[in-house]
Design an enzyme around this catalytic site. Structure first.
Site, PDB file in Angstrom:
ATOM      1  N   TRP A  83       0.854  -1.186   0.000  1.00 37.15           N
ATOM      2  CA  TRP A  83       0.000   0.000   0.000  1.00 37.15           C
ATOM      3  C   TRP A  83       0.884   1.227   0.000  1.00 37.15           C
ATOM      4  CZ3 TRP A  83      -2.041   3.946   3.163  1.00 37.15           C
ATOM      5  CH2 TRP A  83      -1.483   4.040   4.422  1.00 37.15           C
TER       6      TRP A  83
ATOM      7  N   ASP B 104       5.455  -4.890   3.040  1.00 41.04           N
ATOM      8  CA  ASP B 104       5.619  -5.772   4.193  1.00 41.04           C
ATOM      9  C   ASP B 104       6.671  -6.827   3.879  1.00 41.04           C
ATOM     10  OD1 ASP B 104       3.775  -4.467   5.725  1.00 41.04           O
ATOM     11  OD2 ASP B 104       2.132  -5.859   5.331  1.00 41.04           O
TER      12      ASP B 104
END
Lengths: 172, 127
Positions: free
Chosen positions: A99, A118
């Site tokens: 994101w 991540d």
């Protein structure tokens, strides 16, 4: 015919030279030359040239939650887990899907596009939990929600920690 | 004075040119990645399929109505510029009619209830 033309041209150039020599001082020439030189020197300061190859100037501690790039992060900081603010610790795999938000860099006052990739494939790191939610949207707007486990497209969806990669200046 | 005009002009020119790319990075790159490779089959790759879709009326609608495009928090003019930038970047050399702002407004007001089926249907016509 040619001679007449050349003669006229010669007279015109001579006339202009004499007129300008009468009207303009040598200092005038120097000041004009100065303008050109300063103008040329300033061209690299223009946004066009600058965006191309200026290294990013940053201040702050990448292991602190206050670090500017973390303005919209939610997770363990990879910089405390054996990685850095933009790379995964050994043994974990960066999620390609991520994101994206924007944060203001206090070093130059510009907004930068930050990709919060991540790192996945290991259990939760557990160090330096940081949850700042600038620009975070509710879960019904998934592309801009940071509560989602973004470990998708990786071998496993086990979440380890989060990075904050600078993608460039936000020109929008 | 002339230098000031040059400064102002160059600022606006860079801003206008960089705009769609920034929007791509903020609103599309998260899933479709910087180079448009995506994560197939869940996230489609941006390639010449874009030009195939933009070449038909139904495909043009699909590219605007697919939720990632239709629901992106940018206005119709910016979405038109973004899609045109993507067509040039990921389907280079194809002659595609550029999107206009009014075309985006029209398509965006109609909801595409089942994007995956619509995509399958459009590509079935291709092969």
């Amino acid at each position: 015919m040619d001679n007449v033309f050349l003669k006229k041209l010669d007279q015109w150039v001579t006339g202009r030279t004499v007129t300008s020599a009468r009207n303009l001082s040598r200092r005038n020439f120097i000041s004009r030359l100065g303008q050109v030189l300063v103008g040329t020197a300033l061209i690299p300061v223009l946004p066009v040239a600058r965006a191309a190859n200026t290294p990013l100037s940053e201040i702050g501690d990448p292991q602190s939650c206050e670090y500017w790039r973390y303005c919209a992060i939610d997770g363990f900081l990879c910089s405390c887990c054996g990685g850095t603010a933009s790379t995964c610790p050994p043994g974990s795999e960066p999620s390609p899907v991520t994101w994206v938000g924007t944060c203001e860099n206090p070093a130059d006052g510009k907004r930068y596009i930050i990709s919060y990739n991540d790192c996945c494939g290991k259990g939760g790191c557990g160090r330096c939990f940081c949850n700042r939610n600038e620009g975070d949207k509710p879960a019904y707007y998934p592309p801009k929600n940071n509560d989602i486990n973004w470990c998708v497209g990786t071998k496993t969806n086990a979440y380890h920690c989060s990075t904050a990669v600078v993608m460039g200046v936000d020109e929008s | 004075m002339r230098f000031a005009i040059f400064l102002t002009l160059s600022f606006f020119l860079t801003d206008a040119e960089a705009d769609p790319r920034s929007h791509y990075l903020i609103h599309c790159m998260g899933c479709h990645l910087v180079d448009g490779a995506g994560v197939p089959p869940e996230v489609p790759t941006f390639n010449h399929d874009l030009a195939f879709l933009a070449g038909t009326d139904e495909g043009r609608r699909y590219l605007v109505q697919v939720p990632g495009a239709a629901q992106s928090p940018i206005d119709d003019a910016a979405l038109a510029a973004l899609l045109n930038w993507m067509l040039a970047r990921y389907a280079p050399g194809e002659s595609v009619t550029p999107y206009s702002e009014s075309e985006i407004s029209e398509y965006r007001q109609q909801i595409l209830a089942d994007p995956i089926s619509e995509r399958a249907r459009l590509f079935a016509a291709k092969h």
